[in-house]
Design an enzyme around this catalytic site. Sequence first.
Site, PDB file in Angstrom:
ATOM      1  N   LYS A   9     -21.370 -19.084  22.228  1.00  0.00           N
ATOM      2  CA  LYS A   9     -21.543 -17.674  22.633  1.00  0.00           C
ATOM      3  C   LYS A   9     -20.321 -17.207  23.398  1.00  0.00           C
ATOM      4  O   LYS A   9     -19.574 -18.020  23.971  1.00  0.00           O
ATOM      5  CB  LYS A   9     -22.793 -17.491  23.504  1.00  0.00           C
ATOM      6  CG  LYS A   9     -22.796 -18.243  24.849  1.00  0.00           C
ATOM      7  CD  LYS A   9     -22.160 -17.512  26.022  1.00  0.00           C
ATOM      8  CE  LYS A   9     -22.127 -18.373  27.277  1.00  0.00           C
ATOM      9  NZ  LYS A   9     -21.156 -18.063  28.280  1.00  0.00           N
ATOM     10  N   ASP A 135     -28.553 -21.018  30.168  1.00  0.00           N
ATOM     11  CA  ASP A 135     -28.099 -20.380  28.922  1.00  0.00           C
ATOM     12  C   ASP A 135     -28.866 -20.862  27.685  1.00  0.00           C
ATOM     13  O   ASP A 135     -28.638 -20.364  26.587  1.00  0.00           O
ATOM     14  CB  ASP A 135     -26.608 -20.674  28.679  1.00  0.00           C
ATOM     15  CG  ASP A 135     -25.708 -19.842  29.591  1.00  0.00           C
ATOM     16  OD1 ASP A 135     -26.202 -18.864  30.170  1.00  0.00           O
ATOM     17  OD2 ASP A 135     -24.520 -20.193  29.705  1.00  0.00           O
TER      18      ASP A 135
HETATM   19  P1  ATP Z   1     -21.665 -22.603  29.957  1.00  0.00           P
HETATM   20  O1  ATP Z   1     -20.867 -21.579  29.192  1.00  0.00           O
HETATM   21  O2  ATP Z   1     -23.141 -22.599  29.609  1.00  0.00           O
HETATM   22  O3  ATP Z   1     -21.381 -22.632  31.429  1.00  0.00           O
HETATM   23  P2  ATP Z   1     -19.771 -24.583  29.157  1.00  0.00           P
HETATM   24  O4  ATP Z   1     -19.346 -24.180  27.790  1.00  0.00           O
HETATM   25  O5  ATP Z   1     -18.855 -24.166  30.277  1.00  0.00           O
HETATM   26  O6  ATP Z   1     -21.217 -24.042  29.421  1.00  0.00           O
HETATM   27  P3  ATP Z   1     -20.513 -27.219  28.230  1.00  0.00           P
HETATM   28  O7  ATP Z   1     -19.580 -27.397  27.081  1.00  0.00           O
HETATM   29  O8  ATP Z   1     -21.919 -26.927  27.931  1.00  0.00           O
HETATM   30  O9  ATP Z   1     -19.939 -26.133  29.259  1.00  0.00           O
HETATM   31  O10 ATP Z   1     -20.354 -28.542  29.120  1.00  0.00           O
HETATM   32  C1  ATP Z   1     -20.598 -28.605  30.496  1.00  0.00           C
HETATM   33  C2  ATP Z   1     -20.921 -30.050  30.850  1.00  0.00           C
HETATM   34  O11 ATP Z   1     -22.189 -30.393  30.305  1.00  0.00           O
HETATM   35  C3  ATP Z   1     -19.968 -31.076  30.283  1.00  0.00           C
HETATM   36  O12 ATP Z   1     -19.013 -31.428  31.234  1.00  0.00           O
HETATM   37  C4  ATP Z   1     -20.831 -32.258  29.846  1.00  0.00           C
HETATM   38  O13 ATP Z   1     -20.710 -33.348  30.732  1.00  0.00           O
HETATM   39  C5  ATP Z   1     -22.255 -31.761  29.917  1.00  0.00           C
HETATM   40  N1  ATP Z   1     -22.973 -31.834  28.613  1.00  0.00           N
HETATM   41  C6  ATP Z   1     -24.255 -32.138  28.467  1.00  0.00           C
HETATM   42  N2  ATP Z   1     -24.641 -32.073  27.177  1.00  0.00           N
HETATM   43  C7  ATP Z   1     -23.565 -31.709  26.470  1.00  0.00           C
HETATM   44  C8  ATP Z   1     -23.336 -31.488  25.080  1.00  0.00           C
HETATM   45  N3  ATP Z   1     -24.314 -31.619  24.160  1.00  0.00           N
HETATM   46  N4  ATP Z   1     -22.115 -31.094  24.712  1.00  0.00           N
HETATM   47  C9  ATP Z   1     -21.143 -30.934  25.638  1.00  0.00           C
HETATM   48  N5  ATP Z   1     -21.293 -31.152  26.958  1.00  0.00           N
HETATM   49  C10 ATP Z   1     -22.494 -31.542  27.382  1.00  0.00           C
END
Ligand code: ATP
Length: 288
Positions: A9, A135
């Site tokens: 997203k 989210d």
């Molecule tokens: P958001 O935009 O919801 O804040 P994000 O894109 O910044 O999320 P994610 O890629 O979801 O962040 O990853 C955040 C943390 O979640 C990672 O550092 C990882 O350790 C953990 N994590 C748990 N499950 C997953 C997964 N399926 N894929 C990636 N990271 C994951």
Amino acid sequence: MLYVKAPAKINLTLDVLFKRPDNYHEVEMIMTTVDLADRIGLEPRADGLIKIISTDRFVPDDERNFAYQAAQLLKDTYGIEEGVSITIDKEIPIAAGLAGGSSDAAATLRGLNELWKLNLTLDELAEYGSKIGSDVSFCVYGGTARATGRGEKIEKLPAPPNCWVVLAKPKIGVSTADVYGGLQLDNIKHPNTEQMVQAIRNGDYELLCASLGNVLETVTFKLHPEVITIKEQMQRFGADAVLMSGSGPTVFGLVDSEIRATRIYNGLRGFCEEVYTVRLLGERNPLA
Ligand code: ATP
């Protein structure tokens, strides 16, 4: 093996309204899914275990993984005896502000609803999703929506006017907690969320571009000045509007012509390893 798509997203707006007594921030965000997606494979296991398999070494392979938590939650709630192997083909950059982990959890909920024949509605799945992360509810529906509360209250919106989206992720991971922690609530320039909703409802691309806003940008810019550089490059190469997604560090530019999207993509490749040109998905996901 059942395959489910888990799209990323972007935030067209992200506003923080106040800090709640439970220490969460009350937010208001307009989010929309783009066609950059992880692929989740679900395969039943007779031994009752939940296993995570991913080629990406930064994806946790235990109960820290949001997809694992999604499977555990449904398994426990409905007393499912069989286990599941969850294969995660990672395309969405990690810790990027693109909700990759949340989308993996949401896709796992949708997929296991089919595999385990639970017949749950999307609203019920979104409710389970909110227990895993703020989210996840949005990602259960996908498409375009306004999210309020902690991010778990979802109001569906129509598809925005279509355009190209160039995404660029600097080579840093951002901690969402640090960014929210650095936010000064008495010194915020709030985005005009109502104007964004109007732009989407009217299919008004120019108004949509003029209404982009994310209160977390200034905090992340201070922590990681390289994000400002990417934003400036994106503007210089001719994007119609540029914004950081979520808590960053991914920056996206909107463009209404493919030629300009390609020019921005090529220009940015010189500065940034992870650059993608994608389309808005616009509509809700099908069930799986
Ligand atoms: P958001 O935009 O919801 O804040 P994000 O894109 O910044 O999320 P994610 O890629 O979801 O962040 O990853 C955040 C943390 O979640 C990672 O550092 C990882 O350790 C953990 N994590 C748990 N499950 C997953 C997964 N399926 N894929 C990636 N990271 C994951």
